[in-house]
Scaffold this active site. Structure first.
Site, PDB file in Angstrom:
ATOM      1  CG  ASP A 183     -24.980 -19.678  -1.145  1.00 16.76           C
ATOM      2  OD1 ASP A 183     -25.823 -20.560  -0.884  1.00 16.76           O
ATOM      3  OD2 ASP A 183     -23.818 -19.696  -0.706  1.00 16.76           O
ATOM      4  CG  ASP A 195     -22.004 -26.025   1.641  1.00 14.29           C
ATOM      5  OD1 ASP A 195     -21.840 -25.719   0.446  1.00 14.29           O
ATOM      6  OD2 ASP A 195     -22.442 -25.233   2.490  1.00 14.29           O
TER       7      ASP A 195
HETATM    8  C1  DGJ Z   1     -22.767 -21.720   1.366  1.00 13.83           C
HETATM    9  C2  DGJ Z   1     -22.263 -22.376   0.123  1.00 13.83           C
HETATM   10  O1  DGJ Z   1     -22.845 -23.628  -0.025  1.00 13.83           O
HETATM   11  C3  DGJ Z   1     -20.746 -22.436   0.152  1.00 13.83           C
HETATM   12  O2  DGJ Z   1     -20.266 -23.149  -0.934  1.00 13.83           O
HETATM   13  C4  DGJ Z   1     -20.243 -21.038   0.170  1.00 13.83           C
HETATM   14  O3  DGJ Z   1     -20.555 -20.394  -1.029  1.00 13.83           O
HETATM   15  C5  DGJ Z   1     -20.813 -20.298   1.354  1.00 13.83           C
HETATM   16  N1  DGJ Z   1     -22.253 -20.382   1.420  1.00 13.83           N
HETATM   17  C6  DGJ Z   1     -20.435 -18.855   1.325  1.00 13.83           C
HETATM   18  O4  DGJ Z   1     -21.013 -18.147   2.342  1.00 13.83           O
END
Ligand code: DGJ
Length: 693
Positions: free
Chosen positions: A440, A497
Site C-alpha cells: 500500500d 477502494d
Molecule cells: C488503503 C487500501 O486501499 C485499503 O484496501 C486498505 O488496505 C487500507 N489502506 C488499509 O489501511
C-alpha cells in the site's frame, strides 16, 4: 543527406528521418506501410509549405524539439549547467544502431551532451516502446526531458485523458484540440488517482469499436507531465516525461521512463487490446505463469483494525466455503496498530492480537487449502511508532509538514531505510508461508523526488529477486499507483477502494483501456457499501467482481443463505472460465443507451466470448436498445446464452428469445443488428456467453 528509418509491428508503422544530421523526426505514424514502400517518397511528401509571417523553414518537430532551432512550441529538453544557467543545446545525429530495435545517438559537442532515443517494436502485442536518455560530460541540472516526441494526428477533434480521485479512479475527459498547450502535471510523487499517465487520441468519428485511434502510456510511478500542443502552424505534438524538476541534483545521466505507443484501426479497442496484452504478456513477471489466478478473500472491510484470531479463522473457513483460494490479511496485524494513527514502520507481529505469532492463522489457512497474503505499507511511517522514535531523520520533509492519514514518508533514497525495510519484510516472508503481498501507499510525498521512486523500485526488485514466488499487489488508497513501471514489479492492482459495484462497473470499464483482466483486482463488497452507503444485490456485486480478477471483501458472516448460493454460483462460473478469460481481450462495446456499460471479453482464438452488460441507470427509453457485439466472424454462427437467466424480474413480461434458452445467430447479425436483451432493473448485469459453432 537524408537518413530514414522505419519501425513496424503488425498494427503500426513509424517512419523517422533526419536531414543534414539534424535530430530525427517522426514523418509518419499510423497504419502499417508495405515493406516495399519508398521511404524517400514519404520523406518528400512530409515537407511543409511556408507562407508570410513564418520563418523561412519550418523547424522540425523532432524527437526532442529544440529551442535553439526556433521551434515554436514546448522544447523537448530543458536543462541548466552546474551554475544554474540555461543551456540551449543543438544536437546532430551521430549514429543509428539497429541491433535491437532502433537506437539513435545524437550529440551536442559544444555543450558535451548526448541524447539517445531508443525504440523497440513488439510484433506480437503491437506496442512500440520509446525512451530518451541524456548523458552529459559535466553534471547538469535537469528541468525537463521528454521521452521521444511524437506528432499527433490533425484528423482528430479531441483527445481523451484520465482524471480520478479516491473511490473514483479512471474518469475519462474529452478535451477539444485547440491552439496552444493542454498539459497534465502530477506533482504528488506517485502515479496518483488524479492524473493517470495515459492518453488516447481518437481520429474524428472513432468509437470504441471502429475508426482510428492513437494511444500513449508513460510507465512511471513518480509523477509525470504530459503536454499535448497544437502549434501555430497546425502541427500537433505530444510530450511525456517525469514531472519537471523531479531530479533534485545535478548529474551526468538521466533517462525518461518507457513511453508505450499504440495505434489502432479498430477504434479505441485496438489500443486497449495492445496495452492489455503488452502489460499482461510483457511487463508483468508472473510468479507462476501457468497457475490460475486464485479467488481472493481480503479481510479489510470485514474487520478493519479489529483483529481477533478466532473471528479471522471463522471468516477464513466461510470464505473458503464460498470458493476463496487466497486469504489476504490486511492492515492491523503489526506494531501497535489499533487504528490508522500509529504503528506504520514497526513490521513485527502484534503479540497482543496474535500471542503466538501469525502461525495459528496461517496453519488454519493451510488446512483450508487457502494461500496466505499479507498487507504492508513499507514506504510509510507514523510519528507514533518505534521506528520514528528511533530514526526521526529517516522521514522525508519538514518536521512540521502536514501529515497524510497521520503518516510520513520514508526516504527511499537512503540505503539504510531500504535495508531496514528489506530485513523486516523478508523476516515475515521467511517465517510464514506468504505467497502474496498487498503493498500500500496511502499518502502523497511531501515533495516529489524521482530518487524516491527509484528507491522503491530497487526494494521491490530486490524482494522479487530473492522471493520470486511471492506476488505483489500495487495499492495506493485503491488505484493511486497503477502504471507499467510499478507493474513491472507487481502482479495485480487494487483498482479502487470502492467496492460499490456500480462505481466499480464504471471504473473497470474505463481502466480496461489499459488494463487486462489478469491484473485487475475486483472484490465483492458488503451488502451496504462502506464507501457509498448504497445497497446492491449479491448478483450485481458478484458479476461485477467476476469481470476481473475476482475476490471477496465482505464479512461472510453477514451473508444470507440466498446470497451465499448466488456468490458460489458466480464464483464457480468464474473458476470454470478463468483460464481462457486470462488471455481474453476486453473490448468495450458501443452502447446506444448511456445507462448501459457493456464489454465483450473474447478468447484469444476468437472461438468464444462473454459479454457483461451492466445497467447503471434506468435509461431514457422503456425497452433495452439492441446491443451490437464486435470483433466476430461475420460468416460464422454463434450460440448465445444468457448465463444469469435467473436474475429476470417480474417486470420482464415479454418473450425475448434469450429468456427461454440459447439462440444461434450469425456474427453479422450480432455485429450489425445487435442482440435484444430482456428488461432489467438498474444496478444489474446481464451475462451473455457466445460460442462459435
Ligand atoms: C488503503 C487500501 O486501499 C485499503 O484496501 C486498505 O488496505 C487500507 N489502506 C488499509 O489501511
Amino acid at each position: 543527406m537524408t537518413k530514414i528509418y522505419r519501425i513496424d509491428t503488425a498494427q503500426q508503422t513509424l517512419v523517422l528521418s533526419s536531414c543534414q544530421q539534424c535530430l530525427p523526426q517522426v514523418i509518419y505514424w499510423g497504419a502499417p506501410l508495405r515493406d516495399s514502400v519508398d521511404l524517400a517518397d514519404i520523406h518528400a511528401a512530409h515537407m511543409l509549405d511556408v507562407t508570410g509571417g513564418m520563418l523561412d523553414e519550418n523547424p522540425d518537430l523532432s524527437l526532442s524539439p529544440e529551442a535553439s532551432r526556433s521551434f515554436p512550441g514546448q522544447a523537448g529538453l530543458i536543462l541548466r549547467d552546474a551554475n544554474g544557467a540555461l543551456v540551449y543545446p543543438a544536437f546532430s545525429l551521430e549514429s543509428a544502431g539497429t541491433a535491437t530495435g532502433l537506437s539513435l545517438r545524437c550529440v551536442d559537442q559544444k555543450n558535451g551532451l548526448t541524447l539517445i532515443f531508443d525504440f523497440a517494436a513488439d510484433t506480437e502485442t503491437g506496442i512500440i516502446t520509446a525512451q530518451t536518455t541524456l548523458e552529459a560530460a559535466q553534471p547538469v541540472h535537469l528541468d525537463w526531458l521528454a521521452a521521444p516526441v511524437l506528432p499527433a494526428p490533425q484528423q482528430s477533434d479531441e483527445m481523451i485523458d484520465y482524471s480520478g480521485r479516491w473511490i473514483g479512479e479512471f474518469q475519462p475527459n474529452r478535451i477539444a484540440w485547440s491552439a496552444g498547450i493542454h498539459a497534465r502535471e502530477n506533482r504528488t510523487g506517485r502515479t496518483g488517482h488524479e492524473h493517470f499517465p495515459g492518453l488516447i487520441i481518437p481520429c474524428t468519428g472513432a468509437t470504441n469499436t471502429q475508426g482510428e485511434a492513437y494511444g500513449f502510456h508513460y510507465g512511471w510511478s513518480g509523477g509525470h507531465k504530459m503536454i499535448a500542443e497544437e502549434l501555430p502552424d497546425g502541427r500537433r505534438q505530444v510530450q511525456w516525461g517525469h514531472a519537471p524538476q523531479l531530479e533534485l541534483h545535478a548529474a551526468t545521466r538521466f533517462e525518461t521512463a518507457p513511453l508505450y505507443l499504440a495505434y489502432s484501426q479498430t477504434g479505441l479497442n485496438g489500443c486497449g487490446v495492445a496495452f492489455q496484452r503488452h502489460l499482461r504478456d510483457r511487463i508483468v513477471t508472473w510468479a507462476k505463469p501457468d497457475a490460475p489466478r486464485p479467488v481472493h478473500y481480503n479481510c479489510w472491510e470485514a474487520i478493519y483494525f479489529d483483529h481477533n484470531i478466532d473471528a479471522l479463522k471463522d471468516i477464513a473457513t466461510r470464505a473458503a466455503g464460498l470458493g476463496a483460494e487466497r486469504f489476504v490479511l490486511d492492515d492491523g496485524w503489526f506494531g501497535q496498530r489499533d487504528d490508522d494513527t500509529s504503528g506504520l514502520g514497526d513490521w513485527t507481529v502484534d503479540r497482543r492480537k496474535y500471542p503466538e505469532g501469525l502461525g495459528a492463522l496461517t496453519d488454519h489457512l493451510s488446512e483450508l487449502g487457502l494461500g496466505f497474503g499479507i498487507w504492508f505499507e513499507p514506504e510509510m511511517v507514523n510519528p507514533d511508532s518505534d521506528l520514528f522514535r528511533a530514526h526521526p531523520h529517516w522521514a522525508l520533509g519538514k518536521a512540521d509538514q502536514v501529515l497524510g492519514r497521520q503518516q510520513m514518508v520514508l526516504d527511499m533514497a537512503n540505503s539504510e531505510v531500504c535495508n531496514y525495510l528489506y530485513d523486516c519484510l523478508s523476516a515475515i516472508l521467511r517465517t510464514y508461508p506468504v505467497e502474496y503481498i498487498k503493498w500500500d501507499h496511502n499518502r502523497v510525498l511531501p515533495a516529489p523526488d524521482a530518487a524516491q521512486t527509484r528507491g522503491t523500485y530497487a526494494l521491490l526488485d530486490r524482494l522479487r529477486q530473492n522471493f520470486p514466488n511471492v506476488e505483489i499487489e500495487s495499492c495506493a488508497s485503491g488505484g493511486g499507483r497503477i502504471d507499467f513501471g510499478i507493474m513491472a514489479r507487481t502482479q495485480r492492482v487494487w483498482l479502487s477502494d470502492s467496492n460499490d459495484a456500480l462505481e466499480r462497473l464504471k471504473i473497470q470499464h474505463h481502466a480496461a483501456q489499459f488494463l487486462p483482466m489478469a491484473v485487475t483486482g475486483s472484490h465483492v463488497g458488503p451488502r451496504h457499501c462502506h464507501t457509498s452507503g448504497r445497497t446492491h444485490s449479491m448478483a450485481f456485486r458478484g458479476w461485477v467482481a467476476a469481470q476481473r480478477h475476482m475476490g471477496f471483501e465482505m464479512d461472510p458472516r453477514e451473508l444470507t443463505v440466498e446470497e451465499a448460493a448466488t456468490l458460489k454460483f458466480i464464483t464457480n462460473w468464474w473458476k470454470d472460465n478463468r483460464d481462457w478469460l486470462y488471455r481474453a481481450d476486453i473490448l468495450r462495446l458501443d452502447s446506444p443507451d448511456p445507462a448501459v456499460l457493456a464489454e465483450q471479453q473474447i478468447s484469444f482464438d476468437g472461438g468464444r466470448f462473454v459479454a457483461f452488460i451492466g445497467k447503471s441507470d434506468t435509461g431514457p427509453q422503456i425497452l433495452p436498445r439492441p446491443l451490437r457485439l464486435t470483433a466476430l466472424d461475420p460468416q460464422a454462427t454463434y450460440r448465445i446464452n444468457l448465463v444469469n437467466r435467473s436474475d429476470l424480474t417480474h417486470l420482464s413480461r415479454g418473450a425475448p428469445a434469450l429468456k427461454s434458452g440459447p439462440i444461434d445467430l450469425s456474427g453479422i447479425y450480432l455485429m450489425r443488428q445487435g442482440i435484444n436483451l430482456p428488461w432489467s432493473f438498474p444496478d444489474s448485469m446481464w451475462v451473455l456467453e457466445g460460442t462459435k459453432l
